[in-house]
Design a protein around this motif. Sequence first.
Motif, PDB file in Angstrom:
ATOM      1  N   GLU A 109       0.830  -1.208   0.000  1.00  0.00           N
ATOM      2  CA  GLU A 109       0.000   0.000   0.000  1.00  0.00           C
ATOM      3  C   GLU A 109       0.865   1.259   0.000  1.00  0.00           C
ATOM      4  OE1 GLU A 109      -3.944   0.713   0.462  1.00  0.00           O
ATOM      5  OE2 GLU A 109      -3.070  -0.442  -1.172  1.00  0.00           O
ATOM      6  N   ARG A 112       2.510   1.532  -3.417  1.00  0.00           N
ATOM      7  CA  ARG A 112       1.524   1.926  -4.433  1.00  0.00           C
ATOM      8  C   ARG A 112       1.257   3.430  -4.380  1.00  0.00           C
ATOM      9  NH1 ARG A 112      -4.344   2.114  -4.994  1.00  0.00           N
ATOM     10  NH2 ARG A 112      -4.651   1.444  -2.828  1.00  0.00           N
ATOM     11  N   TRP A 115       4.450   5.167  -5.747  1.00  0.00           N
ATOM     12  CA  TRP A 115       4.612   4.950  -7.185  1.00  0.00           C
ATOM     13  C   TRP A 115       3.578   5.735  -7.999  1.00  0.00           C
ATOM     14  CZ3 TRP A 115       0.976   2.016 -10.158  1.00  0.00           C
ATOM     15  CH2 TRP A 115       1.366   1.771 -11.474  1.00  0.00           C
ATOM     16  N   THR A 116       2.349   5.767  -7.515  1.00  0.00           N
ATOM     17  CA  THR A 116       1.285   6.461  -8.244  1.00  0.00           C
ATOM     18  C   THR A 116       1.604   7.936  -8.435  1.00  0.00           C
ATOM     19  OG1 THR A 116      -0.378   4.906  -7.395  1.00  0.00           O
ATOM     20  CG2 THR A 116      -1.179   7.024  -8.204  1.00  0.00           C
ATOM     21  N   LYS A 123       7.953   6.604 -12.996  1.00  0.00           N
ATOM     22  CA  LYS A 123       6.920   5.593 -12.762  1.00  0.00           C
ATOM     23  C   LYS A 123       7.154   4.374 -13.645  1.00  0.00           C
ATOM     24  CE  LYS A 123       1.893   5.423 -12.229  1.00  0.00           C
ATOM     25  NZ  LYS A 123       0.630   6.185 -12.410  1.00  0.00           N
ATOM     26  N   TYR A 173      -1.744  -6.851  -6.836  1.00  0.00           N
ATOM     27  CA  TYR A 173      -1.421  -5.422  -6.970  1.00  0.00           C
ATOM     28  C   TYR A 173      -0.900  -5.096  -8.370  1.00  0.00           C
ATOM     29  CZ  TYR A 173      -2.443  -3.649  -2.351  1.00  0.00           C
ATOM     30  OH  TYR A 173      -3.113  -3.213  -1.222  1.00  0.00           O
ATOM     31  N   HIS A 174      -0.323  -6.070  -9.034  1.00  0.00           N
ATOM     32  CA  HIS A 174       0.071  -5.853 -10.431  1.00  0.00           C
ATOM     33  C   HIS A 174      -1.147  -5.853 -11.339  1.00  0.00           C
ATOM     34  CE1 HIS A 174       2.333  -5.999 -14.132  1.00  0.00           C
ATOM     35  NE2 HIS A 174       1.707  -7.121 -14.481  1.00  0.00           N
ATOM     36  N   THR A 176      -4.388  -5.550 -10.569  1.00  0.00           N
ATOM     37  CA  THR A 176      -5.439  -4.581 -10.251  1.00  0.00           C
ATOM     38  C   THR A 176      -4.976  -3.137 -10.412  1.00  0.00           C
ATOM     39  OG1 THR A 176      -6.438  -6.124  -8.671  1.00  0.00           O
ATOM     40  CG2 THR A 176      -7.037  -3.803  -8.454  1.00  0.00           C
ATOM     41  N   TYR A 177      -3.800  -2.829  -9.913  1.00  0.00           N
ATOM     42  CA  TYR A 177      -3.330  -1.438  -9.890  1.00  0.00           C
ATOM     43  C   TYR A 177      -2.227  -1.145 -10.900  1.00  0.00           C
ATOM     44  CZ  TYR A 177      -5.667  -1.703  -5.333  1.00  0.00           C
ATOM     45  OH  TYR A 177      -6.574  -1.901  -4.324  1.00  0.00           O
ATOM     46  N   GLY A 178      -1.680  -2.183 -11.535  1.00  0.00           N
ATOM     47  CA  GLY A 178      -0.595  -1.963 -12.478  1.00  0.00           C
ATOM     48  C   GLY A 178       0.760  -1.781 -11.831  1.00  0.00           C
ATOM     49  N   LEU A 179       0.874  -2.063 -10.510  1.00  0.00           N
ATOM     50  CA  LEU A 179       2.147  -1.905  -9.836  1.00  0.00           C
ATOM     51  C   LEU A 179       3.195  -2.782 -10.525  1.00  0.00           C
ATOM     52  CD1 LEU A 179       3.328  -0.443  -7.277  1.00  0.00           C
ATOM     53  CD2 LEU A 179       3.059  -2.635  -6.096  1.00  0.00           C
TER      54      LEU A 179
END
Length: 355
Positions: A109, A112, A115-116, A123, A173-174, A176-179
Amino acid sequence: MTILVTGGAGFIGANFVLDWIAAEGEPVVNVDKLTYAGNLANLASLSGDKRHAFSRGDIGDRAFIDALLAQHQPRAVVHFAAESHVDRSIHAPGEFIQTNVVGTFTLLEAVRGFWTALADDRKAAFRYLHVSTDEVYGTLGADDPAFSETTAYAPNSPYSASKAASDHLVRAYHHTYGLPVLTTNCSNNYGPYQFPEKLIPLMIANALEGKPLPVYGDGKQIRDWLYVGDHCSAIRAVLAKGRLGEVYNVGGNAEMKNLDVVHALCDTLDRERPRDGGHRKLITYVKDRPGHDRRYAIDARKIRGELGWSPSETFETGLAKTVRWYLGNADWVAQVKSGEYRRWIEKNYAERSAG
């Protein structure tokens, strides 16, 4: 440019920090809670080196991690911090859930959020590398093919279940969020700075004191053995060239029975530090661990084919290096064998009568 390493005072983490600075020269921010297995003596050679910044703290402390990320602006996070000993997870599973699951979630978290907010170029270049274990795949029969990256998860201990949960979070997290994540699943590590609760350093420590060498059950459990220096080079390769969202299995091409490992260790000690009658006479069979997985084996073709990595050490060369390191670092061994170590040995082995 800087990377942030969690658990960098532990066995594999400290070896990685030392290897990274020697090989890459890039500064490291090293975060470790300094539980029983975290030891700043592992990093003594970096004392005064401006490329190494140590910060004591918990990956489960969101404010602490947020502040570190904001201050140091790392280009990558390499996540080692974990409770990692199966026997300890049997005695106290709650600590494993807290560190390995909740801690990894909290770190994800925080990363994320960091990074966002990065500029687009930073990024795109950012990486989060999650270090895991082959134990998430469960156990193998004698003739089963080795674990590959597509093997279904079937963890059998509280430790491996907690690591499996953390792996799933990283994957989610990859997707769903593109991390930008990478995951490595390694086999049994051995080498310098390993806390002497694990098989090889425990056997070395006991043998040097003439104490029994406790072998669980019949000693025929099979593991793939990976020298920690090879593991570090694999992680560097994955961080540099790995495909985002991918998993890479890392193995040592050294599948051996535990008893054969102990025999090889005794024979190596016989050459380095001879003992009347030889060290094998100290081997004692004790009650097996509950739910002890019978066999692990790693198929490392993916990392070899995609990234050109393969281990440099054979088990024989790696074991010789390991034994020589422990023989040459008696002060380190004495320091780690503190009250905590003695309490653990008493707790774990007191009820295991010789078989």
